[in-house]
Enzyme design. Structure first.
Site, PDB file in Angstrom:
ATOM      1  N   GLY A 208       4.199  61.953  33.426  1.00  0.00           N
ATOM      2  CA  GLY A 208       5.263  62.605  32.683  1.00  0.00           C
ATOM      3  C   GLY A 208       5.731  61.909  31.419  1.00  0.00           C
ATOM      4  N   ASP A 209       5.238  60.688  31.170  1.00  0.00           N
ATOM      5  CA  ASP A 209       5.703  59.966  29.977  1.00  0.00           C
ATOM      6  C   ASP A 209       4.633  58.984  29.505  1.00  0.00           C
ATOM      7  OD1 ASP A 209       7.494  59.424  27.966  1.00  0.00           O
ATOM      8  OD2 ASP A 209       8.729  58.050  29.135  1.00  0.00           O
ATOM      9  N   PHE A 210       3.402  59.481  29.413  1.00  0.00           N
ATOM     10  CA  PHE A 210       2.268  58.649  29.001  1.00  0.00           C
ATOM     11  C   PHE A 210       2.333  58.500  27.483  1.00  0.00           C
ATOM     12  CE2 PHE A 210      -2.287  57.598  28.488  1.00  0.00           C
ATOM     13  CZ  PHE A 210      -2.475  56.735  29.554  1.00  0.00           C
TER      14      PHE A 210
END
Length: 350
Positions: A208-210
């Protein structure tokens, strides 16, 4: 190795097996507080204090912590947690982090070597590896089992690309800014062109936050940078493979001198693991645009709540506005043509 946490205000002291630390330095983070810890007897760690809101939900932190260990066990470069002397992986501690006494979840994590990918040239091969790593990560997470895994459903989670229309409640700080109309247009296109096709997306668990600050790289013996770490699992949620790809492309664009060129190599790396279906391909452009909107809108909104953190909160926003406008001007057809053509050409070289 076991760890014991001793909290002191205003400074934070982390004691490993009751031995003093050599260094304890703060590390910036969007929501949480991170401290680099170097133990006198050797070893480097990260002492993480969760934000007060997430500290109210230890179950999701437990699943996120397990996911990190699961990835590590499967050969991916994720941090692992060191238990406390009582055997806990997470501890709830009362302390004053500048807002009066509150309870916060704390963990001691292994320290991963390298620098953030934002600090090195994003050459095509590295972008390819980023896309491949993101896809591999999601395929591994999909195999994960945990008794509380359903907590990752996270309905109403504002950072999920399934919830882009929720941004409408946060665009007030953009009043009078021409950017607001662009954001509204993208949300409209999301509703009309992405939501109807979502039933064709393949589901998975997303990191979700790469992003460019959550991916570490390290030079090998030839001087080529390889991914050495994946950080920050706080935005994990049940989503879709195509969401992770869109997030990866969007954030890597913010660090490239020619942002539009980023999509091709990342897409090639991703499809070397998970080829997209036609509906996913058709929605990729709008999902990347939607992630830009999430980042820009929520950063502006967060600044109204925490103006003292404006410099950090606006890092991506400052770069992202120009990129978003450029992508919008080029249009879906032209951008997709460049991305998919470049991906096909790059794949032939592998």
């Amino acid at each position: 190795m076991q760890a014991n946490f001793v909290i002191a205000t205003p400074a934070i002291s982390c004691i490993l097996n009751k031995n003093a630390t050599e260094a304890c330095k703060a590390r910036v983070h969007y929501d949480d507080q991170n401290f680099y810890v170097a133990a006198v007897e050797g070893g480097e760690y990260v002492f993480k204090i969760m934000n007060s809101e997430d500290s109210k939900n230890p179950a999701i932190t437990e699943v996120q912590t397990y996911a990190m260990s699961f990835l590590c066990q499967n050969g991916l470069p994720a941090q692992t947690v060191l238990p406390t002397v009582s055997g806990q992986q997470i501890s709830l501690e009362e302390m004053d982090c500048g807002f009066g006494l509150q309870k916060y979840l704390v963990r001691l994590l292994t320290y991963l070597p390298g620098v953030t990918i934002s600090k090195v040239p994003l050459i095509p091969n590295l972008l390819y590896e980023a896309g491949k790593m993101a896809a591999t990560m999601d395929t591994v997470l999909q195999k994960m089992e945990h008794p509380n895994i359903s907590i990752l459903q996270r309905e109403g989670f504002i950072w999920s690309l399934s919830n882009v229309p929720l941004l409408e409640a946060y665009i007030g700080p953009l009043d009078g800014d021409p950017l607001q109309e662009l954001v509204k247009s993208i949300i409209h296109h999301y509703k009309t062109s992405v939501e109807p096709k979502r039933c064709h997306f393949r589901t998975c668990i997303n990191h979700g936050d790469f992003n460019d600050l959550n991916v570490l790289v390290q030079a090998d013996e030839n001087g080529d940078y390889k991914i050495s770490g994946i950080l920050d699992f706080g935005d994990m949620n049940y989503g879709y493979y195509i969401h992770e790809l869109a997030i990866t492309i969007m954030y890597m664009m913010t660090e490239h001198p020619d942002p539009v060129q980023v999509g091709g190599p990342i897409l090639a790396g991703w499809e070397s693991v998970i080829p997209l279906n036609e509906m996913e391909k058709d929605c990729l452009y709008l999902l990347v645009m939607s992630r830009f909107c999430q980042s820009l809108v929520l950063a502006r909104y967060s600044v109204t709540l925490h103006p003292e953190n404006a410099e950090y909160l606006m890092i991506t926003s400052r770069k992202g506005v120009g990129i978003l406008k450029k992508l919008w001007k080029l249009g879906k057809k032209e951008v997709e043509k460049m991305w998919f053509k470049a991906a096909a050409e790059f794949s032939h070289t592998k």
